[in-house]
Scaffold this motif. Sequence first.
Motif, PDB file in Angstrom:
ATOM      1  N   PHE A   4       0.832  -1.205   0.000  1.00 53.66           N
ATOM      2  CA  PHE A   4       0.000   0.000   0.000  1.00 53.66           C
ATOM      3  C   PHE A   4       0.863   1.250   0.000  1.00 53.66           C
ATOM      4  CE2 PHE A   4      -2.782  -3.212   1.713  1.00 53.66           C
ATOM      5  CZ  PHE A   4      -4.024  -2.886   1.191  1.00 53.66           C
ATOM      6  N   TYR A  37      -9.460   3.911   9.428  1.00 54.01           N
ATOM      7  CA  TYR A  37      -9.483   3.669   7.986  1.00 54.01           C
ATOM      8  C   TYR A  37      -8.259   2.881   7.533  1.00 54.01           C
ATOM      9  CZ  TYR A  37     -13.136   7.275   7.824  1.00 54.01           C
ATOM     10  OH  TYR A  37     -14.273   8.007   8.013  1.00 54.01           O
ATOM     11  N   TRP A  38      -7.099   3.231   8.078  1.00 55.28           N
ATOM     12  CA  TRP A  38      -5.854   2.519   7.754  1.00 55.28           C
ATOM     13  C   TRP A  38      -6.017   1.041   8.104  1.00 55.28           C
ATOM     14  CZ3 TRP A  38      -0.591   4.966   7.403  1.00 55.28           C
ATOM     15  CH2 TRP A  38       0.454   4.024   7.407  1.00 55.28           C
ATOM     16  N   GLU A  40      -8.691  -0.733   8.630  1.00 57.38           N
ATOM     17  CA  GLU A  40      -9.731  -1.410   7.845  1.00 57.38           C
ATOM     18  C   GLU A  40      -9.191  -1.841   6.483  1.00 57.38           C
ATOM     19  OE1 GLU A  40     -12.925   1.383   7.354  1.00 57.38           O
ATOM     20  OE2 GLU A  40     -13.463   1.327   9.484  1.00 57.38           O
ATOM     21  N   THR A  41      -8.154  -1.152   6.014  1.00 62.62           N
ATOM     22  CA  THR A  41      -7.615  -1.342   4.673  1.00 62.62           C
ATOM     23  C   THR A  41      -6.384  -2.246   4.664  1.00 62.62           C
ATOM     24  OG1 THR A  41      -8.411   0.884   4.137  1.00 62.62           O
ATOM     25  CG2 THR A  41      -6.789  -0.073   2.643  1.00 62.62           C
ATOM     26  N   ARG A 153      -7.348   6.860   3.201  1.00 67.09           N
ATOM     27  CA  ARG A 153      -6.866   5.484   3.376  1.00 67.09           C
ATOM     28  C   ARG A 153      -5.639   5.229   2.509  1.00 67.09           C
ATOM     29  NH1 ARG A 153     -11.459   2.447   4.886  1.00 67.09           N
ATOM     30  NH2 ARG A 153     -13.260   3.795   4.854  1.00 67.09           N
ATOM     31  N   VAL A 155      -3.651   3.045  -0.317  1.00 68.38           N
ATOM     32  CA  VAL A 155      -4.179   2.544  -1.580  1.00 68.38           C
ATOM     33  C   VAL A 155      -3.135   1.638  -2.244  1.00 68.38           C
ATOM     34  CG1 VAL A 155      -3.397   4.601  -2.842  1.00 68.38           C
ATOM     35  CG2 VAL A 155      -5.331   3.278  -3.708  1.00 68.38           C
TER      36      VAL A 155
END
Length: 174
Positions: A4, A37-38, A40-41, A153, A155
Amino acid sequence: MAVFFTSDTHFGDPRVLRIDKRPFKTIPEHDEALVAYWNETVAPDDEVWHLGDFSLHAPPERIDELLSRLNGHKHLIIGNNDGPATLAAKGWADVRAYAELNVGGRFVVMCHYAFRTWKNMGRGWVDLHGHSHGRLKPQTRQYDVGVDVWNYRPVTLETILGTRRRRAPRAASA
């Protein structure tokens, strides 16, 4: 294991609420949302390249605490708002100003700042950067990986390359 990319989290920096108009009422709310958010990703075994401006104003113990809460093996590409405490934090696998990486057969160059030209750009290499908070006019194979562009987040390169637009739409409410 996935790879990511992200940048410009600006943990602990109240300026982002005003300057970047991030949809959070307070910095604690902002910081907690970005951590959520981090996580969750990104899975615990994933790799994350943070392309600068992690945190400037947070004290060293807060930076260490944030890094310990964020999933993944984290690398820092130094940004202009990364102070000594961020650079010295224990949670980074490494800290540097520039990096090149092969991600599934696609080569990328990474720096906090966008390049006008970069290594092997004519051979399909991709330039990933932060710093501009989605405000630069897109160029071919050049992508802003900042949280302001990607719904706060990290990517993947696959997601970045799979979008026709250089700027993903922001969520209505973060």
